[in-house]
Design an enzyme around this catalytic site. Structure first.
Site, PDB file in Angstrom:
ATOM      1  N   ASP A  97      -4.452   8.087   2.921  1.00 60.79           N
ATOM      2  CA  ASP A  97      -4.060   6.738   3.328  1.00 60.79           C
ATOM      3  C   ASP A  97      -5.065   6.201   4.354  1.00 60.79           C
ATOM      4  O   ASP A  97      -5.734   6.975   5.049  1.00 60.79           O
ATOM      5  CB  ASP A  97      -2.659   6.808   3.948  1.00 60.79           C
ATOM      6  CG  ASP A  97      -2.032   5.438   4.144  1.00 60.79           C
ATOM      7  OD1 ASP A  97      -2.550   4.457   3.572  1.00 60.79           O
ATOM      8  OD2 ASP A  97      -1.019   5.345   4.861  1.00 60.79           O
ATOM      9  N   GLU A  98      -5.176   4.872   4.452  1.00 66.07           N
ATOM     10  CA  GLU A  98      -6.052   4.223   5.441  1.00 66.07           C
ATOM     11  C   GLU A  98      -7.477   4.776   5.372  1.00 66.07           C
ATOM     12  O   GLU A  98      -8.099   5.102   6.385  1.00 66.07           O
ATOM     13  CB  GLU A  98      -5.485   4.394   6.863  1.00 66.07           C
ATOM     14  CG  GLU A  98      -4.058   3.891   7.055  1.00 66.07           C
ATOM     15  CD  GLU A  98      -3.945   2.370   7.066  1.00 66.07           C
ATOM     16  OE1 GLU A  98      -4.943   1.690   6.789  1.00 66.07           O
ATOM     17  OE2 GLU A  98      -2.834   1.873   7.342  1.00 66.07           O
ATOM     18  N   ARG A 121      -0.882 -10.260  10.349  1.00 65.44           N
ATOM     19  CA  ARG A 121       0.361  -9.638  10.840  1.00 65.44           C
ATOM     20  C   ARG A 121       1.531 -10.628  10.729  1.00 65.44           C
ATOM     21  O   ARG A 121       2.695 -10.228  10.798  1.00 65.44           O
ATOM     22  CB  ARG A 121       0.242  -9.219  12.312  1.00 65.44           C
ATOM     23  CG  ARG A 121      -0.834  -8.209  12.682  1.00 65.44           C
ATOM     24  CD  ARG A 121      -0.836  -6.999  11.810  1.00 65.44           C
ATOM     25  NE  ARG A 121      -1.773  -7.157  10.708  1.00 65.44           N
ATOM     26  CZ  ARG A 121      -1.731  -6.450   9.581  1.00 65.44           C
ATOM     27  NH1 ARG A 121      -0.787  -5.561   9.389  1.00 65.44           N
ATOM     28  NH2 ARG A 121      -2.621  -6.648   8.619  1.00 65.44           N
ATOM     29  N   GLN A 149     -10.056  -4.291   6.823  1.00 67.31           N
ATOM     30  CA  GLN A 149      -9.290  -3.892   8.001  1.00 67.31           C
ATOM     31  C   GLN A 149      -9.921  -2.699   8.721  1.00 67.31           C
ATOM     32  O   GLN A 149      -9.240  -1.957   9.427  1.00 67.31           O
ATOM     33  CB  GLN A 149      -7.845  -3.580   7.602  1.00 67.31           C
ATOM     34  CG  GLN A 149      -7.117  -4.790   7.028  1.00 67.31           C
ATOM     35  CD  GLN A 149      -5.642  -4.531   6.776  1.00 67.31           C
ATOM     36  OE1 GLN A 149      -4.847  -4.346   7.704  1.00 67.31           O
ATOM     37  NE2 GLN A 149      -5.254  -4.507   5.509  1.00 67.31           N
ATOM     38  N   LYS A 153       0.819  -1.218   0.000  1.00 65.27           N
ATOM     39  CA  LYS A 153       0.000   0.000   0.000  1.00 65.27           C
ATOM     40  C   LYS A 153       0.854   1.270   0.000  1.00 65.27           C
ATOM     41  O   LYS A 153       0.646   2.173  -0.823  1.00 65.27           O
ATOM     42  CB  LYS A 153      -0.922  -0.030   1.223  1.00 65.27           C
ATOM     43  CG  LYS A 153      -1.639   1.266   1.522  1.00 65.27           C
ATOM     44  CD  LYS A 153      -2.536   1.112   2.719  1.00 65.27           C
ATOM     45  CE  LYS A 153      -1.764   0.819   3.981  1.00 65.27           C
ATOM     46  NZ  LYS A 153      -0.975   1.986   4.452  1.00 65.27           N
ATOM     47  N   THR A 154       1.809   1.358   0.922  1.00 65.53           N
ATOM     48  CA  THR A 154       2.627   2.571   1.033  1.00 65.53           C
ATOM     49  C   THR A 154       3.471   2.775  -0.219  1.00 65.53           C
ATOM     50  O   THR A 154       3.637   3.903  -0.692  1.00 65.53           O
ATOM     51  CB  THR A 154       3.525   2.488   2.279  1.00 65.53           C
ATOM     52  OG1 THR A 154       2.718   2.238   3.427  1.00 65.53           O
ATOM     53  CG2 THR A 154       4.285   3.783   2.487  1.00 65.53           C
TER      54      THR A 154
END
Length: 590
Positions: A210-211, A542, A241, A30-31
């Site tokens: 973002d997010e 995770r 998420q 994503k980043t």
């Protein structure tokens, strides 16, 4: 620095300059894609200072700044995009327009503690408000500032608005804004002053967020106002998420992207580079049980790039203590110098047994984003009471009790020192809680009183395993006296909520039991249950190399949804070597 992208990532990077939603599953880069989108805009001629990238955490903003600094971007010296959090952006807007809101640009930002102290003073003259407690009004005011409508037609609603008005006046008198104001007040400025909105729309032509799955209603309104006439709007997130509804996020905001932006486009990233295939297979099967997902997400399931790896471990314990012992035994021989290990749990109260097991085996650990169990305020308050009852000469405990409950109430508490010595610790603890009305005290004085109640409940459960008060206090003192562990080369312990965005070589998810995950307070609606399923999904994704799930008592309903061919099962309560929810041990009569 050249950014290498797979075909899906490249499609997201170079998508047409119209509203864009990048659905980026766990571990899909994503980043990297967000950063490449910024570089794409710069390469296409966008002015650096016309780009605004909004994140949720300072850590994410710092990471993006570092990546931009290391890129081949040839932006003019001293000119760069705005890379920061919603709240830092909001503060910037308020500094420039403080006079319109009756403040100077030297205003103070009140944190949660400052706001709470102010509200305590405000509610004092109102008998009914004082009865409800400052914590109640802090939550209600926060809801109002996020756009929730609270009716004035009933007595309580009218009182909420009256306290709200007094609170706002007090903030103004203090030349201050609270944390909610950093979003709420800029939105208000945009709505009331078209010239200000036009200025910021002119200043920022390219908006990236973002997010996006975590935005609240006020943050969503902020984005809509700012981005409505932008040259490009790029939103990145993953509805699977969305786990922060308790602080205002709403999965429907993410799901309604195409309604908000009819001309928009959706791009999916579904190649996971983080975890081994068994982990992704199990997690993807789990999350497929949620109905609150974009239709196309079901057609683009997460797939692992890495090898199949070892099966997900499932362990059944008899008690929280034996579950913790099993987890500690599994960690004991892991080289923490070279492998990262995390123990994740649904509630902070679960850390008590886990901490004890790690301490017993001398395994170093750190609590991420929180206090160790016996350092938590409510636990220290209660232990002060138990120590004073056991030993009235204990002056530090006496001082703490007087400070917490007031000197006028102390004679009532000091009388507890005459309780019969043969009483069990659990009985003494219950008498102390009743005498102090401690749960009422928590509800009036803390916005997170439910979490604190759970910590107290865990102490009650632990106290029930001892026959004498002195033995309980001695055991706790020995646990507290352990030397501090180094921050590095230690097991990371945290709630699942705090783990989002992180990754570890090995992950242990403790307490995957019915009533804990899903939590007993999250079973009223399908939406609440689906958020609990997302929580477990976040916890599972995770893990990079090894994942273990453990439970005691009744297994979580979510465990029955996992694919059996991705699991290995062990039980300390049964000789069965396969897990099934139809096992008669798990059948209960409601």
């Amino acid at each position: 620095m050249e950014i290498h992208l797979n075909p899906e990532q490249d499609r997201a990077r170079s998508a047409p300059l119209k509203p864009l939603l990048i659905v980026a599953g766990a571990g899909t880069g994503k980043t990297r894609v967000l950063m490449s989108r910024i570089l794409y805009l710069l390469e296409g001629g966008a002015e650096a200072n016309k780009i605004c990238a909004i994140t949720f955490t300072n850590k994410a903003a710092r990471e993006m700044k570092e990546r931009l600094a290391n890129s081949n971007s040839s932006t003019p010296k001293g000119i760069s995009p705005f890379l920061g959090t919603f709240h830092s952006f909001g503060a910037r807007i308020l500094r420039a327009n403080a006079k319109l809101l009756g403040r100077t640009n030297e205003f103070t930002i009140f944190d949660e503690g400052d706001s709470f102290s102010l509200l305590k003073k405000i509610v004092k003259p109102y008998p009914q408000a004082k009865k409800l407690g400052a914590a109640f009004f802090r939550n209600e005011i926060s809801r109002l500032k996020d756009g929730t409508k609270i009716s004035k037609e009933d007595e309580q609603g009218e009182l909420v608005h009256e306290i709200y008005a007094a609170y706002e006046a007090a903030l103004k008198k203090n030349n201050a804004f609270d944390f909610d104001d950093l979003i709420y007040k800029p939105v208000m400025l945009f709505q009331k002053f078209p010239a200000i909105l036009k200025k910021y729309r002119t200043n920022f032509r390219h908006i990236l967020v973002d997010e996006y799955q975590d935005v609240s209603h006020s943050q969503h309104e902020f984005i809509k106002l700012l981005g409505e006439e932008a040259d490009s709007l790029s939103l990145v997130g993953d509805s699977d998420q969305t786990i922060y509804s308790w602080r205002g996020s709403d999965v429907n905001i993410f799901l309604n992207f195409e309604k908000d932006w009819p001309e928009g486009r959706v791009v999916f990233l579904n190649k996971n580079y983080r975890s081994q295939e068994n982990i992704i297979y199990a997690a993807s099967t789990l999350i497929s049980g949620n109905s609150e997902r974009p239709r196309l997400a079901k057609e683009h399931p997460l797939s692992a790039v890495r090898e199949k790896g070892t099966p997900v471990e499932l362990f059944e314990a008899a008690l929280p203590e034996t579950e913790a012992e099993w987890i500690a035994s599994q960690i004991e021989n892991v080289p923490l110098e070279t492998e990262t290990v995390a123990v994740l749990y649904r509630t902070n109260a679960q850390s008590r047994a886990l901490e004890q097991a790690l301490l017993t085996r001398e395994i170093p650990y750190v609590i991420f984003g929180g206090l160790k169990f016996y350092e938590r305020r409510e636990i220290k308050d209660i232990l002060a009471g138990l120590r004073y009852i056991s030993n009235p000469a204990d002056s530090p405990s006496e001082e703490r009790l007087q400070k917490t409950f007031g000197k006028r109430r102390f004679p009532e508490l000091s009388a507890l020192a005459t309780l019969p010595r043969e009483l069990l610790p659990l009985e003494v603890l219950k008498i102390f809680l009743k005498t102090t009305d401690y749960f009422g005290y928590l509800e009036k004085n803390f916005t997170n009183h439910w979490e604190r109640r759970e910590n107290v409940s865990e102490l009650l459960r632990f106290a029930g395993t001892f026959e004498s008060l002195s033995e309980l206090l001695e055991q706790i003192s020995l646990l507290q006296s352990t030397d501090e562990t180094p921050k590095d080369k230690a097991v990371h312990m945290m709630t699942i909520h705090l783990a989002k965005g992180l990754e570890f070589d090995r992950v242990f998810v403790a307490g995957v039991s019915e009533g804990i995950l899903p939590h007993a307070r999250s079973l009223a609606t399908n939406s609440e249950l689906e958020e609990e399923r997302r929580l477990l999904y976040v916890a599972m994704t995770r893990a990079k190399n090894r994942l273990a799930l453990s439970f005691y008592d009744l297994p979580s309903r979510f465990l029955t949804e996992l694919p059996g061919d991705s699991l290995t099962f062990r039980s300390e309560t049964s000789e069965n070597n396969s897990f099934s929810d139809s096992d008669e041990r798990y059948i209960t009569l409601d």
